[in-house]
Design a protein around this motif. Structure first.
Motif, PDB file in Angstrom:
ATOM      1  N   SER A   6       0.840  -1.198   0.000  1.00  0.00           N
ATOM      2  CA  SER A   6       0.000   0.000   0.000  1.00  0.00           C
ATOM      3  C   SER A   6       0.874   1.247   0.000  1.00  0.00           C
ATOM      4  CB  SER A   6      -0.916   0.015   1.225  1.00  0.00           C
ATOM      5  OG  SER A   6      -0.170   0.315   2.385  1.00  0.00           O
ATOM      6  N   GLN A   7       0.235   2.405  -0.166  1.00  0.00           N
ATOM      7  CA  GLN A   7       0.957   3.675  -0.140  1.00  0.00           C
ATOM      8  C   GLN A   7       1.624   3.907   1.207  1.00  0.00           C
ATOM      9  OE1 GLN A   7      -2.185   6.397  -1.165  1.00  0.00           O
ATOM     10  NE2 GLN A   7      -1.659   6.343  -3.340  1.00  0.00           N
ATOM     11  N   GLU A   8       1.052   3.322   2.262  1.00  0.00           N
ATOM     12  CA  GLU A   8       1.610   3.499   3.599  1.00  0.00           C
ATOM     13  C   GLU A   8       2.718   2.499   3.897  1.00  0.00           C
ATOM     14  OE1 GLU A   8      -1.752   3.167   3.048  1.00  0.00           O
ATOM     15  OE2 GLU A   8      -2.202   5.301   3.170  1.00  0.00           O
ATOM     16  N   GLY A   9       3.041   1.645   2.928  1.00  0.00           N
ATOM     17  CA  GLY A   9       4.115   0.676   3.126  1.00  0.00           C
ATOM     18  C   GLY A   9       3.657  -0.577   3.848  1.00  0.00           C
ATOM     19  N   VAL A  10       2.359  -0.875   3.824  1.00  0.00           N
ATOM     20  CA  VAL A  10       1.812  -2.061   4.481  1.00  0.00           C
ATOM     21  C   VAL A  10       1.433  -3.067   3.402  1.00  0.00           C
ATOM     22  CG1 VAL A  10      -0.073  -2.931   5.929  1.00  0.00           C
ATOM     23  CG2 VAL A  10       0.907  -0.670   6.378  1.00  0.00           C
ATOM     24  N   ARG A  33      -4.691  -3.997  14.847  1.00  0.00           N
ATOM     25  CA  ARG A  33      -3.644  -5.010  14.641  1.00  0.00           C
ATOM     26  C   ARG A  33      -3.508  -5.926  15.861  1.00  0.00           C
ATOM     27  NH1 ARG A  33      -0.729  -4.305  10.115  1.00  0.00           N
ATOM     28  NH2 ARG A  33      -1.013  -2.302   9.069  1.00  0.00           N
ATOM     29  N   GLU A  34      -3.605  -5.356  17.052  1.00  0.00           N
ATOM     30  CA  GLU A  34      -3.507  -6.176  18.264  1.00  0.00           C
ATOM     31  C   GLU A  34      -4.695  -7.124  18.372  1.00  0.00           C
ATOM     32  OE1 GLU A  34      -2.008  -7.613  21.978  1.00  0.00           O
ATOM     33  OE2 GLU A  34      -1.143  -6.765  20.157  1.00  0.00           O
ATOM     34  N   ALA A  35      -5.880  -6.626  18.069  1.00  0.00           N
ATOM     35  CA  ALA A  35      -7.071  -7.491  18.118  1.00  0.00           C
ATOM     36  C   ALA A  35      -6.963  -8.610  17.082  1.00  0.00           C
ATOM     37  CB  ALA A  35      -8.331  -6.659  17.888  1.00  0.00           C
ATOM     38  N   ALA A  36      -6.494  -8.286  15.888  1.00  0.00           N
ATOM     39  CA  ALA A  36      -6.319  -9.312  14.854  1.00  0.00           C
ATOM     40  C   ALA A  36      -5.294 -10.348  15.302  1.00  0.00           C
ATOM     41  CB  ALA A  36      -5.892  -8.663  13.541  1.00  0.00           C
ATOM     42  N   GLU A  41      -5.882 -13.996  13.414  1.00  0.00           N
ATOM     43  CA  GLU A  41      -6.283 -13.714  12.033  1.00  0.00           C
ATOM     44  C   GLU A  41      -5.388 -12.632  11.442  1.00  0.00           C
ATOM     45  OE1 GLU A  41     -11.061 -14.315  12.135  1.00  0.00           O
ATOM     46  OE2 GLU A  41     -10.305 -12.489  13.070  1.00  0.00           O
ATOM     47  N   SER A  42      -5.362 -12.584  10.123  1.00  0.00           N
ATOM     48  CA  SER A  42      -4.682 -11.468   9.469  1.00  0.00           C
ATOM     49  C   SER A  42      -5.519 -10.215   9.721  1.00  0.00           C
ATOM     50  CB  SER A  42      -4.565 -11.715   7.963  1.00  0.00           C
ATOM     51  OG  SER A  42      -5.849 -11.652   7.357  1.00  0.00           O
ATOM     52  N   LEU A  43      -4.896  -9.074   9.572  1.00  0.00           N
ATOM     53  CA  LEU A  43      -5.627  -7.817   9.742  1.00  0.00           C
ATOM     54  C   LEU A  43      -6.770  -7.729   8.741  1.00  0.00           C
ATOM     55  CD1 LEU A  43      -5.941  -5.050  11.084  1.00  0.00           C
ATOM     56  CD2 LEU A  43      -4.267  -4.161   9.431  1.00  0.00           C
ATOM     57  N   SER A  44      -6.517  -8.121   7.498  1.00  0.00           N
ATOM     58  CA  SER A  44      -7.566  -8.085   6.475  1.00  0.00           C
ATOM     59  C   SER A  44      -8.748  -8.962   6.865  1.00  0.00           C
ATOM     60  CB  SER A  44      -7.018  -8.545   5.120  1.00  0.00           C
ATOM     61  OG  SER A  44      -6.059  -7.644   4.647  1.00  0.00           O
ATOM     62  N   ARG A  45      -8.456 -10.195   7.307  1.00  0.00           N
ATOM     63  CA  ARG A  45      -9.531 -11.130   7.676  1.00  0.00           C
ATOM     64  C   ARG A  45     -10.304 -10.585   8.875  1.00  0.00           C
ATOM     65  NH1 ARG A  45     -12.886 -13.541   5.508  1.00  0.00           N
ATOM     66  NH2 ARG A  45     -11.270 -13.980   4.026  1.00  0.00           N
ATOM     67  N   PHE A  46      -9.581 -10.054   9.859  1.00  0.00           N
ATOM     68  CA  PHE A  46     -10.224  -9.504  11.049  1.00  0.00           C
ATOM     69  C   PHE A  46     -11.157  -8.357  10.674  1.00  0.00           C
ATOM     70  CE2 PHE A  46     -10.419  -6.509  14.585  1.00  0.00           C
ATOM     71  CZ  PHE A  46     -10.878  -7.336  15.600  1.00  0.00           C
ATOM     72  N   ASP A  49     -14.222  -9.723   8.510  1.00  0.00           N
ATOM     73  CA  ASP A  49     -15.198 -10.459   9.326  1.00  0.00           C
ATOM     74  C   ASP A  49     -15.953  -9.523  10.271  1.00  0.00           C
ATOM     75  OD1 ASP A  49     -14.437 -12.760   8.057  1.00  0.00           O
ATOM     76  OD2 ASP A  49     -13.320 -13.581   9.755  1.00  0.00           O
ATOM     77  N   SER A  50     -15.229  -8.607  10.909  1.00  0.00           N
ATOM     78  CA  SER A  50     -15.868  -7.675  11.838  1.00  0.00           C
ATOM     79  C   SER A  50     -16.828  -6.744  11.111  1.00  0.00           C
ATOM     80  CB  SER A  50     -14.809  -6.845  12.568  1.00  0.00           C
ATOM     81  OG  SER A  50     -13.952  -7.676  13.305  1.00  0.00           O
ATOM     82  N   GLY A  51     -16.403  -6.234   9.973  1.00  0.00           N
ATOM     83  CA  GLY A  51     -17.261  -5.339   9.200  1.00  0.00           C
ATOM     84  C   GLY A  51     -18.480  -6.051   8.662  1.00  0.00           C
ATOM     85  N   ARG A  52     -18.299  -7.283   8.171  1.00  0.00           N
ATOM     86  CA  ARG A  52     -19.430  -8.052   7.650  1.00  0.00           C
ATOM     87  C   ARG A  52     -20.428  -8.351   8.761  1.00  0.00           C
ATOM     88  NH1 ARG A  52     -17.104 -12.506   5.973  1.00  0.00           N
ATOM     89  NH2 ARG A  52     -16.710 -11.799   3.858  1.00  0.00           N
ATOM     90  N   GLU A  53     -19.925  -8.745   9.922  1.00  0.00           N
ATOM     91  CA  GLU A  53     -20.808  -9.056  11.051  1.00  0.00           C
ATOM     92  C   GLU A  53     -21.646  -7.834  11.429  1.00  0.00           C
ATOM     93  OE1 GLU A  53     -20.165  -9.840  15.741  1.00  0.00           O
ATOM     94  OE2 GLU A  53     -18.946 -11.068  14.390  1.00  0.00           O
ATOM     95  N   ARG A  54     -21.006  -6.679  11.518  1.00  0.00           N
ATOM     96  CA  ARG A  54     -21.747  -5.461  11.877  1.00  0.00           C
ATOM     97  C   ARG A  54     -22.747  -5.091  10.791  1.00  0.00           C
ATOM     98  NH1 ARG A  54     -19.694   0.606  13.230  1.00  0.00           N
ATOM     99  NH2 ARG A  54     -21.741   1.355  13.872  1.00  0.00           N
TER     100      ARG A  54
END
Length: 99
Positions: A6-10, A33-36, A41-46, A49-54
């Motif tokens: 990414s542009q932020e180097g991630v 990142r800590e919660a993931a 889970e990867s940050l993307s997966r976390f 999944d969290s966004g879909r659930e909400r």
């Protein structure tokens, strides 16, 4: 699965068809990142999944509801009854609109 920087180097995992990039405050980034990490889970997966659930909860509250058998019978009986004209409501809707 492909990865891109990414542009932020991630490094972002590109397993789906539609990439989504987020800009977050450093404190939010650390929190997510800590919660993931703790969930294993990867940050993307976390985030996905969290966004879909909400999103599913939010939409379900507006589109679906669950009733027990008694409540369902009460609702369908009310819907099946002929409409009643209530004098107070008819009078209210008969008033001129305030200027």
């Amino acid at each position: 699965m492909t990865r891109r920087l990414s542009q932020e180097g991630v490094w972002l995992e590109m397993s789906g068809q539609c990439p989504v990039e987020l800009r977050v405050a450093p404190a939010d980034d650390a929190l997510l990142r800590e919660a993931a990490r703790l969930s294993g889970e990867s940050l993307s997966r976390f985030l996905l999944d969290s966004g879909r659930e909400r999103a599913e909860r939010l939409l379900a509250d507006r589109t679906r509801f669950v009733l027990g058998e008694r409540e369902w019978k009460t609702l369908t009986a009310a819907l099946d009854r002929p409409a009643e004209v209530r004098s107070g409501v008819a009078e209210l809707f008969g008033r001129a609109r305030p200027a």
